[in-house]
Scaffold this active site. Structure first.
Site, PDB file in Angstrom:
ATOM      1  N   ASP A 137       0.950  -1.098   0.026  1.00 33.28           N
ATOM      2  CA  ASP A 137       0.023   0.079  -0.269  1.00 33.28           C
ATOM      3  C   ASP A 137       0.695   1.265  -0.031  1.00 33.28           C
ATOM      4  O   ASP A 137       2.212   1.286   0.383  1.00 33.28           O
ATOM      5  CB  ASP A 137      -0.855  -0.068   1.194  1.00 33.28           C
ATOM      6  CG  ASP A 137      -1.703   1.225   1.455  1.00 33.28           C
ATOM      7  OD1 ASP A 137      -2.377   1.613   0.504  1.00 33.28           O
ATOM      8  OD2 ASP A 137      -1.589   1.652   2.492  1.00 33.28           O
ATOM      9  N   ASP A 174      -0.111   5.154   0.777  1.00 34.94           N
ATOM     10  CA  ASP A 174      -0.415   6.018   1.900  1.00 34.94           C
ATOM     11  C   ASP A 174      -0.598   5.479   3.423  1.00 34.94           C
ATOM     12  O   ASP A 174      -1.298   4.508   3.658  1.00 34.94           O
ATOM     13  CB  ASP A 174      -1.848   7.013   1.593  1.00 34.94           C
ATOM     14  CG  ASP A 174      -1.826   7.651   0.304  1.00 34.94           C
ATOM     15  OD1 ASP A 174      -0.708   8.547   0.314  1.00 34.94           O
ATOM     16  OD2 ASP A 174      -2.480   7.556  -0.506  1.00 34.94           O
TER      17      ASP A 174
END
Length: 223
Positions: A18, A20
């Site tokens: 991922d 953020d």
């Protein structure tokens, strides 16, 4: 004296990251943009921020305003993406991310993010991190996390079964997506600590990556 439990080691063949909250700290931008949107729509900004992480914007809007037409959510999301892309003030790497990305540069890995391609490029550049060659961004999936589609696509593009991948995530939606995809999860940062990932680390300084002669990857959690 009680026996000392050694720090865990995960063995895998590929890494799905991922962006953020996991390798890029964009919380300052997310908070600015979503507080403004929540206030404009008569919502409590603090409550809104509890559900924004990990999802595409339209999915967050649908959760917060369930009676609103989805077309309006898509329209607002386009505006939100433009605002977030233009605002990189305070976007920095998560602690340890530059060394971590350097360590995995030659290993099978992919970015799986709810950001679109332009936003992902902007934030990775602002954080001074290299963009993975393999990436699954918002425009490449039909469903937002917590749907597993993005992680399943990332694994397929790297050529590995989901069970042979470890996902790195920070949010409830992201961890749910990775688990639904059949992957183990390294939870990164404070949001992940209460979400029962297979391993939790405060940041990426707490992880050492090594590759074995057979191509498997060891993820060593540092005490």
């Amino acid at each position: 004296m009680p026996a000392t439990v050694p720090p865990p080691v995960l063995t895998t063949r590929a890494l799905l990251l991922d962006m953020d909250g996991t390798i890029v700290n964009s919380d300052a931008v997310v908070e600015r943009c979503w507080r403004a949107w929540a206030t404009e729509h008569g919502l409590d900004p603090d409550e809104a921020l509890k559900v924004v992480h990990g999802r595409q914007g339209y999915a967050t809007m649908a959760a917060l305003l369930p009676d609103r037409p989805m077309e309006q959510n898509y329209a607002d999301n386009r505006v939100m993406l433009a605002e977030e892309t233009a605002d990189t003030e305070g976007v920095v790497p998560v602690a340890g991310a530059p060394a971590f990305m350097a360590a995995i540069a030659g290993l099978p890995h992919a970015l799986v993010t709810s950001a679109d391609e332009v936003l992902a490029q902007a934030r990775m550049t602002a954080a001074g991190l290299p963009m993975p060659q393999t990436r699954v961004t918002a425009e490449r999936v039909g469903a937002s996390k917590p749907d597993p589609e993005g992680f399943l696509k990332g694994a397929a593009e790297l050529g590995f079964a989901p069970a042979d991948c470890v996902a790195f995530e920070d949010s409830e939606a992201g961890i749910a997506a990775a688990r639904s995809a059949g992957m183990r999860v390294v939870g990164v940062g404070p949001r992940a600590s209460a979400l029962a990932p297979d391993v939790h680390i405060q940041d990426l300084t707490r992880l050492k990556v090594t590759q074995n002669p057979d191509g498997t990857i060891h993820l060593h959690v540092l005490a």
